[in-house]
Scaffold this motif. Structure first.
Motif, PDB file in Angstrom:
ATOM      1  N   ASP A   7       4.769  10.901  -1.244  1.00  0.00           N
ATOM      2  CA  ASP A   7       4.669  10.338  -0.138  1.00  0.00           C
ATOM      3  C   ASP A   7       3.780   9.005  -0.016  1.00  0.00           C
ATOM      4  O   ASP A   7       2.905   9.621  -0.399  1.00  0.00           O
ATOM      5  N   ILE A   8       4.255   7.883  -0.297  1.00  0.00           N
ATOM      6  CA  ILE A   8       2.661   6.903   0.220  1.00  0.00           C
ATOM      7  C   ILE A   8       2.175   6.653   1.416  1.00  0.00           C
ATOM      8  O   ILE A   8       3.748   5.929   2.134  1.00  0.00           O
ATOM      9  N   VAL A   9       1.251   6.628   1.508  1.00  0.00           N
ATOM     10  CA  VAL A   9       0.310   6.244   2.635  1.00  0.00           C
ATOM     11  C   VAL A   9      -0.129   4.535   3.016  1.00  0.00           C
ATOM     12  O   VAL A   9      -1.115   4.836   1.850  1.00  0.00           O
ATOM     13  N   SER A  10       0.647   3.832   3.520  1.00  0.00           N
ATOM     14  CA  SER A  10       0.080   2.550   3.215  1.00  0.00           C
ATOM     15  C   SER A  10       0.587   1.647   4.739  1.00  0.00           C
ATOM     16  O   SER A  10       1.151   1.919   5.636  1.00  0.00           O
ATOM     17  N   ASP A  11      -0.450   0.631   3.947  1.00  0.00           N
ATOM     18  CA  ASP A  11       0.095  -0.935   5.174  1.00  0.00           C
ATOM     19  C   ASP A  11       0.181  -2.149   4.225  1.00  0.00           C
ATOM     20  O   ASP A  11       0.084  -2.285   3.358  1.00  0.00           O
ATOM     21  N   VAL A  12       1.049  -2.730   5.546  1.00  0.00           N
ATOM     22  CA  VAL A  12       2.142  -4.228   4.375  1.00  0.00           C
ATOM     23  C   VAL A  12       0.728  -5.373   4.118  1.00  0.00           C
ATOM     24  O   VAL A  12       1.205  -6.327   3.423  1.00  0.00           O
ATOM     25  N   VAL A  13      -0.313  -5.047   4.692  1.00  0.00           N
ATOM     26  CA  VAL A  13      -1.348  -6.409   4.437  1.00  0.00           C
ATOM     27  C   VAL A  13      -2.532  -5.761   3.347  1.00  0.00           C
ATOM     28  O   VAL A  13      -3.903  -6.066   3.364  1.00  0.00           O
ATOM     29  N   CYS A  14      -2.075  -4.324   2.996  1.00  0.00           N
ATOM     30  CA  CYS A  14      -3.517  -3.872   1.921  1.00  0.00           C
ATOM     31  C   CYS A  14      -2.934  -4.169   1.108  1.00  0.00           C
ATOM     32  O   CYS A  14      -2.069  -3.828  -0.008  1.00  0.00           O
ATOM     33  N   PRO A  15      -3.429  -4.755   0.223  1.00  0.00           N
ATOM     34  CA  PRO A  15      -3.889  -5.744  -1.331  1.00  0.00           C
ATOM     35  C   PRO A  15      -2.772  -4.532  -2.440  1.00  0.00           C
ATOM     36  O   PRO A  15      -2.434  -3.996  -3.035  1.00  0.00           O
ATOM     37  N   TRP A  16      -4.668  -3.495  -1.898  1.00  0.00           N
ATOM     38  CA  TRP A  16      -4.565  -1.989  -2.904  1.00  0.00           C
ATOM     39  C   TRP A  16      -3.455  -1.315  -2.931  1.00  0.00           C
ATOM     40  O   TRP A  16      -3.219  -0.399  -3.776  1.00  0.00           O
ATOM     41  N   CYS A  17      -2.768  -1.019  -2.090  1.00  0.00           N
ATOM     42  CA  CYS A  17      -1.677  -0.514  -2.140  1.00  0.00           C
ATOM     43  C   CYS A  17      -0.098  -0.959  -2.777  1.00  0.00           C
ATOM     44  O   CYS A  17       0.412  -0.594  -2.940  1.00  0.00           O
ATOM     45  N   ILE A  18      -0.006  -2.254  -2.937  1.00  0.00           N
ATOM     46  CA  ILE A  18       1.200  -3.136  -3.951  1.00  0.00           C
ATOM     47  C   ILE A  18       1.031  -2.775  -5.305  1.00  0.00           C
ATOM     48  O   ILE A  18       0.944  -2.216  -6.276  1.00  0.00           O
ATOM     49  N   ILE A  19      -0.875  -3.205  -5.361  1.00  0.00           N
ATOM     50  CA  ILE A  19      -1.245  -2.570  -6.790  1.00  0.00           C
ATOM     51  C   ILE A  19      -1.208  -1.173  -7.185  1.00  0.00           C
ATOM     52  O   ILE A  19      -1.166  -0.997  -8.417  1.00  0.00           O
ATOM     53  N   GLY A  20      -1.189  -0.435  -6.281  1.00  0.00           N
ATOM     54  CA  GLY A  20      -1.151   1.287  -6.574  1.00  0.00           C
ATOM     55  C   GLY A  20       0.229   1.153  -6.525  1.00  0.00           C
ATOM     56  O   GLY A  20       0.796   2.247  -7.282  1.00  0.00           O
ATOM     57  N   TYR A  21       1.499   0.552  -5.514  1.00  0.00           N
ATOM     58  CA  TYR A  21       2.535   0.931  -6.009  1.00  0.00           C
ATOM     59  C   TYR A  21       3.263   0.373  -7.377  1.00  0.00           C
ATOM     60  O   TYR A  21       3.907   1.473  -7.782  1.00  0.00           O
ATOM     61  N   LYS A  22       2.901  -0.470  -7.614  1.00  0.00           N
ATOM     62  CA  LYS A  22       3.708  -0.797  -9.183  1.00  0.00           C
ATOM     63  C   LYS A  22       2.880  -0.608 -10.111  1.00  0.00           C
ATOM     64  O   LYS A  22       3.472  -0.458 -11.155  1.00  0.00           O
ATOM     65  N   ARG A  23       1.274  -0.022 -10.595  1.00  0.00           N
ATOM     66  CA  ARG A  23       1.231   1.097 -10.478  1.00  0.00           C
ATOM     67  C   ARG A  23       2.277   2.680 -11.105  1.00  0.00           C
ATOM     68  O   ARG A  23       2.434   2.500 -12.564  1.00  0.00           O
ATOM     69  N   LEU A  24       2.149   2.390  -9.937  1.00  0.00           N
ATOM     70  CA  LEU A  24       2.904   3.951 -10.087  1.00  0.00           C
ATOM     71  C   LEU A  24       4.460   3.803  -9.855  1.00  0.00           C
ATOM     72  O   LEU A  24       4.913   5.061 -11.199  1.00  0.00           O
ATOM     73  N   GLU A  25       4.747   2.394 -10.511  1.00  0.00           N
ATOM     74  CA  GLU A  25       6.432   2.382 -10.516  1.00  0.00           C
ATOM     75  C   GLU A  25       6.476   2.219 -12.192  1.00  0.00           C
ATOM     76  O   GLU A  25       7.334   2.443 -12.866  1.00  0.00           O
TER      77      GLU A  25
END
Length: 217
Positions: A7-25
């Motif tokens: 489960d990923i809690v995030s906002d689409v305007v949060c830069p760290w959210c996409i970085i965190g997701y890409k690292r998870l990927e």
């Protein structure tokens, strides 16, 4: 093969959210033979009170966090570098704005029922951070939804349906009550909370631990 709910809690305007997701990927790619990820995205609005049209991002950061222009420039340079490391392009510009994302989250929750949530989430990150599009513009959101295969008319109804706005607010409230105060927050197997954009190595370590525990039971 072990299935892990993520489960990923995030906002689409949060830069760290996409970085965190890409690292998870990246971590999941290394474990592709051992773990099958079942990913669910959940809403967290960083700026629920912003009016239509948003606010200049630099001015917003100065007002909300006291961020100086110098610090803002340094932060953007860091994000550009980290983005390159994970294969994501940030394009910051002086009059870049930050937006209210309630309607984007309404679409994301609905898209989950149609197995299009992940695609829409990535399209939103790209539209905002790479192409500088307005995240509170209804036509922008509908274009993105249509591009990932969702029906435009249905999506328009979701954007105007107050019950979906309430569902977003209620979901966010549940996460706040669960102790989530900042994003990204990644919850593995509904038990292990990872706060912030952790390194791929850290994520890999936790995923391997979960996988090995499962195989010993």
């Amino acid at each position: 093969m072990r299935t892990v709910r993520i489960d990923i809690v995030s906002d689409v305007v949060c830069p760290w959210c996409i970085i965190g997701y890409k690292r998870l990927e990246a971590a999941l790619a290394i474990l592709s033979g051992q773990i099958r990820a079942e990913i669910h995205w959940h809403p967290f609005e960083l700026n629920p009170t912003l009016p239509q049209g948003g606010e200049n991002l630099r001015e917003h950061l100065a007002r909300k966090y006291g961020t100086s222009t110098q610090s803002s420039i340094a932060a953007r340079d860091t994000l550009l570098r980290l983005g390159q490391e994970v294969g994501f392009t940030f394009r910051f510009f002086d009059d870049m704005r930050i937006y209210n994302t309630r309607k984007a989250h309404q679409l994301l929750l609905w898209a989950n029922q149609h197995h299009k949530q992940a695609e829409l989430q990535m399209a939103l990150f790209d539209a905002y951070f790479t192409r500088g599009q307005a995240m509170d513009d209804e036509e922008v959101l509908l274009d993105l939804a249509e591009q990932v295969g969702l029906e435009r008319g249905q999506c328009r109804q979701i954007l105007h349906d107050e019950s979906w706005a309430k569902t977003v607010a209620n979901t966010e409230q549940q996460w706040l009550q669960a102790g989530i105060q900042a994003v990204p927050a990644i919850i593995l197997d509904q038990r292990h909370l990872i706060s912030g954009a952790q390194t791929t190595e850290n994520l890999l370590s936790v995923l391997q631990e979960i996988s090995s525990k499962a195989s010993t039971h």
